[in-house]
Motif scaffolding. Structure first.
Motif, PDB file in Angstrom:
ATOM      1  N   ILE A 120       0.818  -0.908   0.132  1.00 29.50           N
ATOM      2  CA  ILE A 120      -0.071  -0.013   0.043  1.00 29.50           C
ATOM      3  C   ILE A 120       0.905   1.267   0.191  1.00 29.50           C
ATOM      4  O   ILE A 120       0.559   2.247  -0.445  1.00 29.50           O
ATOM      5  N   SER A 121       1.891   1.239   0.691  1.00 30.85           N
ATOM      6  CA  SER A 121       2.875   2.103   0.722  1.00 30.85           C
ATOM      7  C   SER A 121       3.080   2.436  -0.295  1.00 30.85           C
ATOM      8  O   SER A 121       3.451   3.674  -1.209  1.00 30.85           O
ATOM      9  N   ASN A 122       3.368   1.240  -0.685  1.00 30.02           N
ATOM     10  CA  ASN A 122       5.112   1.486  -2.383  1.00 30.02           C
ATOM     11  C   ASN A 122       3.657   1.624  -3.767  1.00 30.02           C
ATOM     12  O   ASN A 122       3.752   2.761  -4.240  1.00 30.02           O
ATOM     13  N   CYS A 123       2.308   2.289  -3.448  1.00 29.69           N
ATOM     14  CA  CYS A 123       1.103   1.916  -4.057  1.00 29.69           C
ATOM     15  C   CYS A 123       0.980   4.023  -4.529  1.00 29.69           C
ATOM     16  O   CYS A 123       0.516   4.402  -4.912  1.00 29.69           O
ATOM     17  N   LEU A 124       1.132   4.274  -2.909  1.00 31.81           N
ATOM     18  CA  LEU A 124       0.972   5.545  -2.472  1.00 31.81           C
ATOM     19  C   LEU A 124       2.307   6.468  -3.348  1.00 31.81           C
ATOM     20  O   LEU A 124       1.604   7.755  -3.925  1.00 31.81           O
ATOM     21  N   GLN A 125       3.423   5.929  -3.089  1.00 35.31           N
ATOM     22  CA  GLN A 125       4.575   6.789  -3.111  1.00 35.31           C
ATOM     23  C   GLN A 125       3.810   6.801  -4.572  1.00 35.31           C
ATOM     24  O   GLN A 125       5.018   7.714  -5.712  1.00 35.31           O
ATOM     25  N   LYS A 126       3.422   5.707  -5.459  1.00 34.84           N
ATOM     26  CA  LYS A 126       3.824   6.041  -7.354  1.00 34.84           C
ATOM     27  C   LYS A 126       2.921   6.926  -7.297  1.00 34.84           C
ATOM     28  O   LYS A 126       3.100   7.489  -8.662  1.00 34.84           O
ATOM     29  N   LEU A 127       1.212   7.224  -7.257  1.00 31.60           N
ATOM     30  CA  LEU A 127       0.442   7.753  -7.234  1.00 31.60           C
ATOM     31  C   LEU A 127       1.211   8.834  -6.773  1.00 31.60           C
ATOM     32  O   LEU A 127       0.604   9.886  -7.644  1.00 31.60           O
ATOM     33  N   ILE A 128       2.056   9.147  -5.589  1.00 35.00           N
ATOM     34  CA  ILE A 128       2.121  10.615  -5.721  1.00 35.00           C
ATOM     35  C   ILE A 128       3.415  10.917  -6.749  1.00 35.00           C
ATOM     36  O   ILE A 128       3.270  11.913  -6.749  1.00 35.00           O
ATOM     37  N   ASN A 129       3.851  10.656  -6.685  1.00 29.04           N
ATOM     38  CA  ASN A 129       5.160  11.388  -8.172  1.00 29.04           C
ATOM     39  C   ASN A 129       4.695  10.593  -9.299  1.00 29.04           C
ATOM     40  O   ASN A 129       4.955  11.632 -10.256  1.00 29.04           O
ATOM     41  N   LYS A 130       3.802  10.179  -9.226  1.00 22.68           N
ATOM     42  CA  LYS A 130       3.070  10.201 -10.860  1.00 22.68           C
ATOM     43  C   LYS A 130       2.177  11.655 -10.880  1.00 22.68           C
ATOM     44  O   LYS A 130       2.239  12.247 -12.431  1.00 22.68           O
ATOM     45  N   HIS A 131       1.511  12.046 -10.384  1.00 28.17           N
ATOM     46  CA  HIS A 131       0.938  13.284  -9.772  1.00 28.17           C
ATOM     47  C   HIS A 131       1.970  14.097  -9.945  1.00 28.17           C
ATOM     48  O   HIS A 131       1.110  15.699 -10.424  1.00 28.17           O
ATOM     49  N   GLN A 132       3.100  14.308  -9.137  1.00 23.28           N
ATOM     50  CA  GLN A 132       4.282  15.064  -9.341  1.00 23.28           C
ATOM     51  C   GLN A 132       4.531  15.879 -11.246  1.00 23.28           C
ATOM     52  O   GLN A 132       4.683  16.452 -11.301  1.00 23.28           O
ATOM     53  N   ASP A 133       4.295  14.293 -11.474  1.00 25.47           N
ATOM     54  CA  ASP A 133       4.986  14.233 -13.007  1.00 25.47           C
ATOM     55  C   ASP A 133       3.893  14.638 -14.043  1.00 25.47           C
ATOM     56  O   ASP A 133       4.324  15.338 -14.769  1.00 25.47           O
ATOM     57  N   SER A 134       2.624  14.101 -13.407  1.00 28.99           N
ATOM     58  CA  SER A 134       1.843  14.688 -14.476  1.00 28.99           C
ATOM     59  C   SER A 134       0.367  15.927 -14.664  1.00 28.99           C
ATOM     60  O   SER A 134       0.118  16.718 -15.340  1.00 28.99           O
TER      61      SER A 134
END
Length: 266
Positions: A120-134
């Motif tokens: 779950i932590s990894n999933c949230l980190q990926k979502l935050i990184n993706k949000h920052q990029d897009s």
């Protein structure tokens, strides 16, 4: 002039009451004791609707209910979560389902639950990184319902808090625009219990705390409980602000009354 308020009006006042205090993200705690008559679950639904209507990207992490539950209540509050999900404005992370076909399913079970929490932590980190990029210019809000379920499954309080604080730190580091992490947690009122210590730690670190309590006198037709709203501003010194309200749950919302103004309740 009406003296009643809505949850959205109260929450907005807590977010923006001090224009001189600016923070790039807020930790919001929604708390209530275990109670058969009332709990703080309705706050998750209202804040989900509030942030979607405020044009935030929203991530809803559920340890408690399926997506259909949130969508049904969201429709009553004037928001279609299914449409928001399709449009990319809402990401739903299901921590209770075993349906592997959904890429946002991160089931938390008694088996290897610590590993699941890491997923779950990894999933949230990926979502935050993706949000920052897009979508770096669009606010992001993460809501978690109900964090207490993790410690009831035997996950240590330290690991649960590490999840919350690491996600908050990542929001702070990655997103310069407004962001929020809203966490619902329940306890049995015993500060020495695992759930009580979890709520206490979260309370100490939170910028805004909404506490739902039942009525000492029991059930009332006109009032269903008490809502205590608190906010903390740490600069230049810690300043605490508090409002107490009675509330009544209605089919399509919640009505707030100043203490002592509702009929039959003191």
């Amino acid at each position: 002039m009406s003296i009643s308020r809505t949850i959205e009006e109260l929450y907005s006042s807590l977010l923006f009451q001090d224009k001189g205090y600016i923070t790039s993200n807020k930790l919001v705690l929604l708390e209530s004791p275990y109670c058969f008559s009332i709990d703080a679950g309705f706050l998750i639904h209202h804040l989900t609707a509030f942030y979607l209507k405020s044009n935030h990207k929203v991530v809803l992490v559920s340890f408690l209910n399926c997506f259909q539950h949130y969508n049904t209540i969201g429709l009553k509050l004037g928001i279609n979560l299914a449409s928001s999900r399709i449009e990319g404005n809402l990401t739903f992370i299901d921590c209770i389902s075993q349906n592997k076909e959904d890429s946002t399913v991160c089931p938390l079970t008694n088996e290897a639950n610590e590993c699941s929490l890491s997923n779950i932590s990894n999933c949230l980190q990926k979502l935050i990184n993706k949000h920052q990029d897009s979508h770096h210019n669009i606010p992001l809000t993460i809501l978690i319902d109900d964090l207490s379920s993790t410690v009831l499954l035997g996950i240590s309080q330290i690991q649960v808090l590490d999840l919350i604080f690491s996600v908050r730190a990542l929001l702070q580091a990655k997103l310069s625009i407004e962001s929020s992490l809203c966490v619902l947690a329940t306890s049995n009122g015993d500060f020495e219990s695992t759930e009580g210590r979890l709520v206490n730690h979260l309370s100490n670190e939170s910028d805004i705390i909404l506490t739902v309590e039942g009525l000492p006198s029991g059930f009332s037709k006109e009032v269903h409980g008490k809502l205590i709203a608190r906010s903390k501003r740490p600069s230049p010194v810690i300043v605490c602000y508090r409002e107490d309200w009675h509330f009544k749950l209605e089919d399509r919302g919640v009505k707030l009354f100043p203490i002592g103004t509702a009929s039959g309740i003191l």
